[in-house]
Design an enzyme around this catalytic site. Structure first.
Site, PDB file in Angstrom:
ATOM      1  N   TRP A 149       0.802  -1.226   0.000  1.00 37.82           N
ATOM      2  CA  TRP A 149       0.000   0.000   0.000  1.00 37.82           C
ATOM      3  C   TRP A 149       0.833   1.274   0.000  1.00 37.82           C
ATOM      4  CZ3 TRP A 149       1.670   2.561   4.180  1.00 37.82           C
ATOM      5  CH2 TRP A 149       2.055   1.832   5.314  1.00 37.82           C
ATOM      6  N   ARG A 158       6.863  -1.234 -11.284  1.00 41.46           N
ATOM      7  CA  ARG A 158       8.206  -1.801 -11.144  1.00 41.46           C
ATOM      8  C   ARG A 158       8.207  -3.307 -11.391  1.00 41.46           C
ATOM      9  NH1 ARG A 158      11.805  -0.409  -5.844  1.00 41.46           N
ATOM     10  NH2 ARG A 158      10.664  -2.109  -4.865  1.00 41.46           N
ATOM     11  N   PRO A 174      -3.202  -6.148  -5.722  1.00 49.13           N
ATOM     12  CA  PRO A 174      -2.803  -4.922  -5.027  1.00 49.13           C
ATOM     13  C   PRO A 174      -3.226  -4.964  -3.561  1.00 49.13           C
ATOM     14  CG  PRO A 174      -4.799  -4.527  -6.281  1.00 49.13           C
ATOM     15  CD  PRO A 174      -4.403  -5.958  -6.553  1.00 49.13           C
ATOM     16  N   ALA A 175      -2.596  -4.149  -2.741  1.00 48.31           N
ATOM     17  CA  ALA A 175      -2.953  -4.080  -1.326  1.00 48.31           C
ATOM     18  C   ALA A 175      -4.408  -3.651  -1.167  1.00 48.31           C
ATOM     19  CB  ALA A 175      -2.037  -3.094  -0.607  1.00 48.31           C
ATOM     20  N   GLU A 249      11.092  -8.365  -2.266  1.00 39.92           N
ATOM     21  CA  GLU A 249      11.623  -7.106  -1.723  1.00 39.92           C
ATOM     22  C   GLU A 249      10.920  -6.907  -0.395  1.00 39.92           C
ATOM     23  OE1 GLU A 249      11.807  -3.794  -0.254  1.00 39.92           O
ATOM     24  OE2 GLU A 249      10.578  -3.025  -1.905  1.00 39.92           O
ATOM     25  N   LEU A 250      11.655  -7.203   0.688  1.00 39.16           N
ATOM     26  CA  LEU A 250      11.036  -7.310   2.005  1.00 39.16           C
ATOM     27  C   LEU A 250      11.423  -6.140   2.912  1.00 39.16           C
ATOM     28  CD1 LEU A 250      11.527 -11.175   2.372  1.00 39.16           C
ATOM     29  CD2 LEU A 250       9.625  -9.915   1.343  1.00 39.16           C
ATOM     30  N   ARG A 277      10.588  11.040   3.304  1.00 44.11           N
ATOM     31  CA  ARG A 277       9.982  10.705   2.020  1.00 44.11           C
ATOM     32  C   ARG A 277       8.886   9.668   2.251  1.00 44.11           C
ATOM     33  NH1 ARG A 277      12.010   6.773  -2.008  1.00 44.11           N
ATOM     34  NH2 ARG A 277      11.127   7.241  -4.047  1.00 44.11           N
ATOM     35  N   CYS A 283      10.252   0.973   3.075  1.00 40.71           N
ATOM     36  CA  CYS A 283      11.256   0.022   3.555  1.00 40.71           C
ATOM     37  C   CYS A 283      12.657   0.618   3.466  1.00 40.71           C
ATOM     38  CB  CYS A 283      11.179  -1.273   2.767  1.00 40.71           C
ATOM     39  SG  CYS A 283      11.261  -1.031   0.981  1.00 40.71           S
ATOM     40  N   GLU A 380      10.988  -1.896  11.996  1.00 42.65           N
ATOM     41  CA  GLU A 380      10.700  -0.742  11.152  1.00 42.65           C
ATOM     42  C   GLU A 380       9.678   0.175  11.820  1.00 42.65           C
ATOM     43  OE1 GLU A 380      10.808  -1.289   6.554  1.00 42.65           O
ATOM     44  OE2 GLU A 380       9.814  -3.044   7.391  1.00 42.65           O
ATOM     45  N   SER A 440      16.598   4.913  -4.725  1.00 39.39           N
ATOM     46  CA  SER A 440      15.698   4.303  -5.708  1.00 39.39           C
ATOM     47  C   SER A 440      15.880   4.923  -7.084  1.00 39.39           C
ATOM     48  CB  SER A 440      14.241   4.466  -5.259  1.00 39.39           C
ATOM     49  OG  SER A 440      14.031   3.882  -3.991  1.00 39.39           O
TER      50      SER A 440
END
Length: 476
Positions: A149, A158, A174-175, A249-250, A277, A283, A380, A440
């Site tokens: 999300w 991506r 999707p979320a 991608e965790l 940002r 992540c 996180e 990124s």
């Protein structure tokens, strides 16, 4: 909202069960839309459609696939404002952040339009036998894409762009918090020339069962997931049953190191970018900020001043810098991190108060003197909270930075190029921002080490995640 149904085989449908779920505006907690919820029958229909469409798509020349992706970039670039508006409505992020995401998302179509024609192979002689070794890359098969999300547009493009460049058909889950942006992308892909059935979108409140079902279908050969490490582990277990190619991608727990010789203006600017940002809901967000003791007081003052200048409010207001977090659970988790750190000895330099009223808001916050025992050091934060610690010894801060199961991204600020590169090489992370708060880039291989995932997204490597390498031994 124009599109709130499932998107299967180029058509909009309510789904086999007829069930729907609400999507909320995080700024107001009001319902934005009621969205169709996919079940297993819908997944089977999407797989059937993707299988049929992929057979023709994979047979197209790389240039033909490239031109479709190029057109998708052109169309999305012309509609950035519309996508930014949608992102803000369902995710909550400030308009400037949403525009940044929309631009970034579109760039994946352009990058992989250029990569589609570069699936280079190899012809050489076997040293012993003299046979010809022919190596080529082929589409791996159907791909299930599970997106988060926090970047409802960019995490989709991506994955979609390299999959299409490689010749694969895809099903996107999707979320549940943010399905509208991905649904809004489908008419654009149709206009760009993506064949019906090649890309399918299945919003659902039954994510676990739906994805697990698809990962056990023998036609699926790739699973690409962006999200938490805990969920990634579960998907890897399911992927193992079919021996799927996993692109994971965790989670991250990014350290940001500011040395005593760093340009503090540059370091604060980079920290604000790495921390704030996307409201810190990334992540890649700086999670543990290590500042050399000699400059800690000055750095903290400057960071606090920068945080105080940020305006909090509804992200649709162009003057707002910090919108709401995505939901109440995320906001409350951030508040718990701050409460825990303060109870264990941290000091609130700015922010730290949970506001009342509607919307899932949390103010920009700076904590100093955060102890190693604080929960936010190990997990996180995923919110606008900068947790500061100090250091004096280079080897010690490297050890502390590496002392985590995660290894996605780290940040280093120093004027000493030699020392900076030496530190970067010693950090056990897939990516490092050196005097930069942003790593990124569609042209770069995004991904981590350890529990932060497998594989890479972006760069040339991103397309190879959706391809199999075939070797032919030939004589002529």
């Amino acid at each position: 909202m124009d599109h709130t149904d499932l998107y299967i085989n180029g058509t909009w449908c309510a789904g086999a069960s007829g069930e729907r779920f609400d999507v909320l505006n995080p700024a107001t907690e009001e319902v934005l839309a009621s969205v169709a919820s996919a079940d297993i029958k819908d997944a089977d229909a999407a797989l059937d459609a993707a299988e049929a469409a992929m057979a023709k798509w994979a047979a197209k020349t790389p240039r033909e696939r490239s031109e479709v992706l190029r057109k998708a970039w052109e169309l999305m670039t012309a509609r950035l404002e519309d996508f930014a508006r949608m992102i803000t409505l369902e995710n909550g992020k400030a308009r400037s952040d949403a525009m940044g995401e929309a631009t970034y998302a579109a760039e994946f179509f352009r990058w992989f339009a250029e990569e589609a024609v570069r699936a280079d192979g190899l012809i050489t002689h076997a040293p012993a036998s003299g046979a010809r070794i022919i190596v080529q890359h082929k589409p791996a098969g159907l791909a299930v894409l599970v997106t988060p999300w926090n970047y409802p547009a960019a995490m989709g493009t991506r994955k979609i762009a390299p999959a299409l460049a490689a010749g694969c058909g895809v099903i996107i889950k999707p979320a549940s918090e943010t399905p509208l942006t991905m649904l809004a992308l489908m008419p654009l892909l149709e206009e760009a020339g993506v064949p019906a059935g090649l890309v399918n979108v299945l919003p659902s409140k039954r994510t676990g069962a739906l994805v697990d079902h698809m990962l056990h279908d023998p036609r699926v050969r790739v699973v690409s997931f962006t999200g938490s490490t805990a969920v990634g582990r579960k998907l890897l277990h399911s992927a193992a049953d079919q021996v799927l190619k996993p692109a994971m991608e965790l989670g991250g727990n990014a350290p940001l190191i500011v040395f005593d010789d760093a340009d503090l203006d540059e370091a604060v600017q980079g920290t604000m970018l790495a921390k704030m940002r996307n409201l810190g809901e990334a992540c890649t967000a700086a999670n543990r900020i290590y500042v050399h003791e000699a400059v800690a007081e000055d750095f903290t003052r400057r960071l606090v001043d920068a945080m105080k200048k940020l305006k909090v409010g509804d992200g649709s207001d162009p003057d707002v810098d910090v919108g709401p977090l995505v939901n109440a659970e995320t906001r409350d988790k951030v508040a718990d991190f701050v409460r825990d750190a303060v109870e264990k000895g941290a000091k609130i330099e700015v922010g730290g108060n949970l506001p009342g009223g509607k919307g899932f808001y949390y103010p920009p916050t700076v904590l100093s003197g955060v102890p190693e025992t604080a929960d936010c050091v190990h997990d996180e934060i995923f919110g606008p909270v900068a947790a500061l610690q100090t250091f004096t010894d280079q080897d010690d801060v490297i050890r502390r930075a590496n002392d985590t199961e995660y290894g996605l991204v780290a940040y280093v600020f120093t004027k000493d190029m030699k020392r900076g590169l030496q530190v970067c090489e010693k950090l056990d992370y897939g990516m490092v921002g050196f005097n930069r708060g942003l790593v990124s880039d569609p042209a770069a291989p995004f991904g981590g080490t350890k529990q932060s995932g497998l594989g890479r997204e972006g760069g040339h490597e991103g397309m190879l995640e959706f391809m199999e390498t075939q070797y032919i031994s030939a004589s002529w």
